[in-house]
Design a protein around this motif. Structure first.
Motif, PDB file in Angstrom:
ATOM      1  N   SER A   1      12.633  28.462  34.526  1.00  0.00           N
ATOM      2  CA  SER A   1      12.580  29.035  35.870  1.00  0.00           C
ATOM      3  C   SER A   1      12.332  30.538  35.787  1.00  0.00           C
ATOM      4  N   THR A   2      11.880  31.118  36.890  1.00  0.00           N
ATOM      5  CA  THR A   2      11.658  32.568  36.917  1.00  0.00           C
ATOM      6  C   THR A   2      12.954  33.311  36.631  1.00  0.00           C
ATOM      7  N   SER A   3      14.059  32.820  37.182  1.00  0.00           N
ATOM      8  CA  SER A   3      15.354  33.474  36.964  1.00  0.00           C
ATOM      9  C   SER A   3      15.731  33.459  35.482  1.00  0.00           C
ATOM     10  N   ASP A   4      15.569  32.304  34.828  1.00  0.00           N
ATOM     11  CA  ASP A   4      15.900  32.213  33.403  1.00  0.00           C
ATOM     12  C   ASP A   4      14.951  33.066  32.562  1.00  0.00           C
ATOM     13  N   LEU A   5      13.679  33.093  32.940  1.00  0.00           N
ATOM     14  CA  LEU A   5      12.724  33.932  32.222  1.00  0.00           C
ATOM     15  C   LEU A   5      13.123  35.401  32.297  1.00  0.00           C
ATOM     16  N   LEU A   6      13.531  35.847  33.475  1.00  0.00           N
ATOM     17  CA  LEU A   6      13.929  37.247  33.637  1.00  0.00           C
ATOM     18  C   LEU A   6      15.145  37.565  32.772  1.00  0.00           C
ATOM     19  N   ASP A   7      16.115  36.662  32.741  1.00  0.00           N
ATOM     20  CA  ASP A   7      17.299  36.890  31.896  1.00  0.00           C
ATOM     21  C   ASP A   7      16.901  36.989  30.427  1.00  0.00           C
TER      22      ASP A   7
ATOM     23  N   LEU B   1       6.015  31.055  29.056  1.00  0.00           N
ATOM     24  CA  LEU B   1       5.523  30.328  30.228  1.00  0.00           C
ATOM     25  C   LEU B   1       4.919  28.979  29.838  1.00  0.00           C
ATOM     26  N   SER B   2       4.598  28.827  28.566  1.00  0.00           N
ATOM     27  CA  SER B   2       3.972  27.581  28.096  1.00  0.00           C
ATOM     28  C   SER B   2       4.981  26.559  27.589  1.00  0.00           C
ATOM     29  N   VAL B   3       6.206  26.994  27.256  1.00  0.00           N
ATOM     30  CA  VAL B   3       7.162  26.062  26.656  1.00  0.00           C
ATOM     31  C   VAL B   3       7.714  25.104  27.708  1.00  0.00           C
ATOM     32  N   ARG B   4       8.125  23.946  27.249  1.00  0.00           N
ATOM     33  CA  ARG B   4       8.664  22.928  28.151  1.00  0.00           C
ATOM     34  C   ARG B   4       9.931  22.329  27.542  1.00  0.00           C
ATOM     35  N   TYR B   5      10.867  21.969  28.417  1.00  0.00           N
ATOM     36  CA  TYR B   5      12.048  21.235  27.985  1.00  0.00           C
ATOM     37  C   TYR B   5      11.648  19.797  27.658  1.00  0.00           C
ATOM     38  N   ASP B   6      12.592  19.043  27.141  1.00  0.00           N
ATOM     39  CA  ASP B   6      12.304  17.653  26.771  1.00  0.00           C
ATOM     40  C   ASP B   6      11.849  16.819  27.958  1.00  0.00           C
ATOM     41  N   ASP B   7      12.305  17.180  29.171  1.00  0.00           N
ATOM     42  CA  ASP B   7      11.923  16.407  30.361  1.00  0.00           C
ATOM     43  C   ASP B   7      10.617  16.901  30.980  1.00  0.00           C
ATOM     44  N   GLY B   8       9.948  17.872  30.336  1.00  0.00           N
ATOM     45  CA  GLY B   8       8.673  18.371  30.830  1.00  0.00           C
ATOM     46  C   GLY B   8       8.760  19.555  31.762  1.00  0.00           C
ATOM     47  N   SER B   9       9.973  19.940  32.152  1.00  0.00           N
ATOM     48  CA  SER B   9      10.130  21.063  33.070  1.00  0.00           C
ATOM     49  C   SER B   9       9.955  22.387  32.333  1.00  0.00           C
ATOM     50  N   GLU B  10       9.675  23.447  33.085  1.00  0.00           N
ATOM     51  CA  GLU B  10       9.453  24.766  32.507  1.00  0.00           C
ATOM     52  C   GLU B  10      10.633  25.688  32.801  1.00  0.00           C
TER      53      GLU B  10
ATOM     54  N   ARG C   1       1.211  32.629  36.089  1.00  0.00           N
ATOM     55  CA  ARG C   1       1.222  31.219  36.477  1.00  0.00           C
ATOM     56  C   ARG C   1      -0.026  30.873  37.281  1.00  0.00           C
ATOM     57  N   GLY C   2      -0.530  31.859  38.028  1.00  0.00           N
ATOM     58  CA  GLY C   2      -1.718  31.610  38.832  1.00  0.00           C
ATOM     59  C   GLY C   2      -2.998  31.637  38.027  1.00  0.00           C
ATOM     60  N   THR C   3      -3.071  32.535  37.054  1.00  0.00           N
ATOM     61  CA  THR C   3      -4.310  32.691  36.282  1.00  0.00           C
ATOM     62  C   THR C   3      -4.340  31.869  35.006  1.00  0.00           C
ATOM     63  N   GLY C   4      -3.159  31.423  34.539  1.00  0.00           N
ATOM     64  CA  GLY C   4      -3.088  30.670  33.296  1.00  0.00           C
ATOM     65  C   GLY C   4      -2.879  31.567  32.093  1.00  0.00           C
ATOM     66  N   VAL C   5      -2.366  30.991  31.006  1.00  0.00           N
ATOM     67  CA  VAL C   5      -2.024  31.777  29.819  1.00  0.00           C
ATOM     68  C   VAL C   5      -2.643  31.184  28.550  1.00  0.00           C
ATOM     69  N   ALA C   6      -3.685  30.384  28.714  1.00  0.00           N
ATOM     70  CA  ALA C   6      -4.232  29.638  27.574  1.00  0.00           C
ATOM     71  C   ALA C   6      -4.705  30.545  26.443  1.00  0.00           C
ATOM     72  N   ASP C   7      -5.262  31.709  26.756  1.00  0.00           N
ATOM     73  CA  ASP C   7      -5.837  32.568  25.723  1.00  0.00           C
ATOM     74  C   ASP C   7      -4.952  33.757  25.372  1.00  0.00           C
TER      75      ASP C   7
ATOM     76  N   LEU D   1      13.278  28.393  23.049  1.00  0.00           N
ATOM     77  CA  LEU D   1      12.957  29.801  22.855  1.00  0.00           C
ATOM     78  C   LEU D   1      12.594  30.135  21.412  1.00  0.00           C
ATOM     79  N   THR D   2      12.858  29.222  20.481  1.00  0.00           N
ATOM     80  CA  THR D   2      12.620  29.513  19.061  1.00  0.00           C
ATOM     81  C   THR D   2      11.151  29.614  18.680  1.00  0.00           C
ATOM     82  N   PRO D   3      10.251  28.720  19.149  1.00  0.00           N
ATOM     83  CA  PRO D   3       8.863  28.738  18.667  1.00  0.00           C
ATOM     84  C   PRO D   3       8.143  30.083  18.771  1.00  0.00           C
ATOM     85  N   PRO D   4       8.279  30.867  19.853  1.00  0.00           N
ATOM     86  CA  PRO D   4       7.550  32.146  19.908  1.00  0.00           C
ATOM     87  C   PRO D   4       7.926  33.121  18.800  1.00  0.00           C
ATOM     88  N   PHE D   5       9.062  32.888  18.123  1.00  0.00           N
ATOM     89  CA  PHE D   5       9.484  33.802  17.066  1.00  0.00           C
ATOM     90  C   PHE D   5       9.283  33.215  15.674  1.00  0.00           C
ATOM     91  N   GLY D   6       8.481  32.171  15.563  1.00  0.00           N
ATOM     92  CA  GLY D   6       8.193  31.568  14.276  1.00  0.00           C
ATOM     93  C   GLY D   6       7.415  32.506  13.367  1.00  0.00           C
TER      94      GLY D   6
END
Length: 449
Positions: free
Chosen positions: A243-249, A232-241, A217-223, A102-107
Motif C-alpha cells: 500500500s502507499t502507506s506501507d511504502l511511505l513507512d 512497486l513491483s513486488v507482490r505478496y503471496d496473494d498477489g497484492s501490492e 503507478r500510472g506510467t509503469g516501472v518496467a524499465d 522487501l529483501t529482493p531489492p537488496f540482493g
C-alpha cells in the motif's frame, strides 16, 4: 563525618544516571566496570528492566533466541519518525511477511548496479572542492549518501526535482529529537514545539513521495531499477501490492537507515586514515592499479579497503544498542526476565571488549586482515531475524565511497587536528556521531574527477 562507601556508591550511581542520555556508552562502561556484565538499567518511559551485555555470548543468545518471545522495545526512539508500518517497528508474522517482500531489492547482483551512482555522488563532491578548502568529513559523507538516496532509492536524477527531493529528505532528519518517543517529553502548543515541527516535515516528505508513487503507478516501472520502482513491483503471496502507506513507512526507514549511518562511518574512516598517514599510503598503493576513477566492482573486492571500513564500523558503531522486548519469561545472561523486560547487546561494549579485541580502542585495520572476528564479536548491523535489511548495501556503499574519494582527491589532516584527542561519540539525531567536526584539508584532485 566522612561519607560511607555506600553513600559514595549511590552518589556515583546517581551522577552516572544523570549523564546516561548524553554519554550512554560511557555510562554503560562505568556501570560494567563497577558491577560486571551484564548491566541492569531502567529506561525512562519503559515498564520493565533492561539487561545489557557486551559479551559475544550475549549476542549469540540474543540473535539466536526464540523469535516468538521477542517484540520491538518501546518507547522506541525512531517510531515517531518511521511510522508504525516500518519494518523496524513490526514483529511476529507481519514482520516475517514484510521482510520476505522487501529483501529482493537488496540482493547482491541488484545492489551492485548502484555502484556507479555511489561513485558519481562522490565525484560530484570532489569536483566542487577548491585547493586549500577545509572539509568536515562527516558532512561530506552526508552529502554523498543523500545524493545516493535521491538517485538509487527514489530514482530521481538531477534537476529541480532532484534538488526538491534532496532538500525535503534532509529536512526530515534535521534536528530530529529521539526523545519524542517519550510522550511526557513532548512540547507542542499549536504549531510550536518539536513534535509539531516533525509533523510538518513528515507531511512534506510523505506528500512528495506519495505523488511520485502515484506517478510511477500510472506510467509503469518496467524499465526502472531504483529501489522505489522495485518495491512497486513486488507482490505478496496473494498477489497484492504494498500500500502507499506501507511504502511511505519503508521509504522513510531507508532514508533514516541509509543516510546518517553510512555518512557517519565514512566520516570516521576518513578521519582515522588521515590521522595516520601510513594507513593512507597503504590504501593508495592498493588502489593504484585500478586507475582513475577505479571500477566500483573491483573497489569492493580490495582487502585493505574492506578492513578499513570494518574497523571504522567496529570502533564507532553508529547504532550502539540492539534490543528485544520480552513477551514471555526468558533467561538472558543468567538473569531471569519477565514479560515487558528488555534484553540488549551494546555493540559499543561488544566491539570494545578487551577479552576479544587487542587494543580495542586503537584503530587497527589489520585485525580484519589477520583473521575474521570470532563468533558474535562483530555486529555492526545487528543480527538474527532482525539484522539490518540494507546491511549489504550500506557496506558496499561505504567501500565504493571511501575508495573513490581516497583515489581521486589528495586530502590531509591539519596538524592541530591530528594532535587532538579522538572525539567521543554522542547522540546525533537517530545515530551516534563525533562530538566535533572531523576536519580535513583538500589539497587538490589526483585523478580525472
Amino acid at each position: 563525618m566522612r561519607p560511607t562507601r555506600g553513600v559514595l556508591d549511590r552518589a556515583a550511581g546517581g551522577l552516572n544516571a544523570v549523564t546516561a542520555p548524553f554519554d550512554p556508552e560511557g555510562y554503560l562502561r562505568r556501570r560494567r566496570a563497577r558491577g560486571g556484565d551484564p548491566v541492569i538499567v531502567r529506561v525512562p518511559g519503559a515498564a520493565g528492566r533492561m539487561v545489557v551485555s557486551g559479551d559475544p555470548e550475549a549476542a549469540r543468545e540474543l540473535f539466536g533466541g526464540p523469535v516468538e518471545l521477542f517484540d520491538v522495545p518501546r518507547p522506541n526512539p525512531v517510531e515517531p519518525l518511521l511510522g508504525t508500518g516500518s519494518l523496524i517497528m513490526l514483529s511476529g508474522e507481519r514482520h516475517r511477511r514484510e521482510r520476505r517482500v522487501l529483501t529482493p531489492p537488496f540482493g547482491g547482483q541488484r545492489m551492485r548496479a548502484y555502484g556507479t551512482i555511489i561513485q558519481e555522488a562522490v565525484l560530484d563532491q570532489v569536483r566542487s572542492w577548491r585547493p586549500g578548502q577545509r572539509l568536515d568529513a562527516q558532512r561530506f559523507g552526508q552529502a554523498v549518501t543523500l545524493s545516493v538516496i535521491v538517485r538509487a532509492v527514489f530514482g530521481v536524477d538531477g534537476g529541480s526535482l532532484g534538488e526538491h527531493f534532496a532538500t525535503t529528505t534532509a529536512q526530515l532528519l534535521q534536528g530530529y529529537k529521539p526523545m519524542l518517543s517519550v510522550p511526557a517529553l513532548r512540547r507542542t502548543v499549536g504549531r510550536l514545539g518539536p513534535e509539531a515541527r516533525l509533523r510538518r516535515r513528515l507531511a512534506a516528505f510523505d506528500s512528495l513521495l506519495a505523488a511520485e508513487i502515484e506517478n510511477r503507478r500510472g506510467t509503469g516501472v518496467a524499465d526502472r531499477e531504483d529501489i522505489l520502482s522495485l518495491l512497486l513491483s513486488v507482490r505478496y503471496d496473494d498477489g497484492s501490492e504494498l500500500s502507499t502507506s506501507d511504502l511511505l513507512d519503508e521509504l522513510r526507514t531507508m532514508v533514516v537507515a541509509g543516510h546518517e549511518t553510512t555518512a557517519t562511518t565514512l566520516g570516521w574512516a576518513l578521519y582515522h586514515l588521515y590521522r595516520e598517514p601510513a594507513l593512507v599510503r597503504r590504501l593508495i598503493e592498493e588502489l593504484a592499479p585500478l586507475g582513475n576513477p577505479p571500477p566500483p566492482a573491483e573497489l569492493a573486492e580490495l582487502p585493505f579497503l574492506r578492513a578499513v571500513c570494518h574497523e571504522a564500523l567496529r570502533l564507532h558503531p553508529v547504532v550502539p544498542m540492539v534490543a528485544r522486548r520480552l513477551l514471555a519469561p526468558w533467561r538472558f545472561r543468567g538473569v531471569d526476565l519477565a514479560p515487558g523486560d528488555t534484553a540488549a547487546v551494546a555493540t559499543s561494549l561488544l566491539h570494545h571488549n578487551p577479552d576479544v579485541w587487542d587494543e580495542p580502542l586503537t584503530f587497527r585495520p589489520d585485525r580484519f586482515l589477520d583473521r575474521e572476528p570470532r563468533g558474535f564479536a562483530f555486529a555492526p548491523f545487528g543480527g538474527g531475524h532482525r539484522r539490518c535489511l540494507g546491511a549489504a548495501f550500506g557496506d558496499y556503499e561505504l567501500r565504493i565511497a571511501l575508495g573513490t574519494v581516497v583515489c581521486m582527491a589528495t586530502l590531509s589532516m591539519p596538524e592541530r587536528e591530528r594532535g587532538r584527542r579522538i572525539p567521543p561519540a554522542v547522540p546525533r539525531n537517530i545515530t551516534f556521531g563525533p562530538r566535533r567536526p572531523l576536519m580535513l584539508t583538500f589539497e587538490g584532485p589526483t585523478g580525472t574527477a
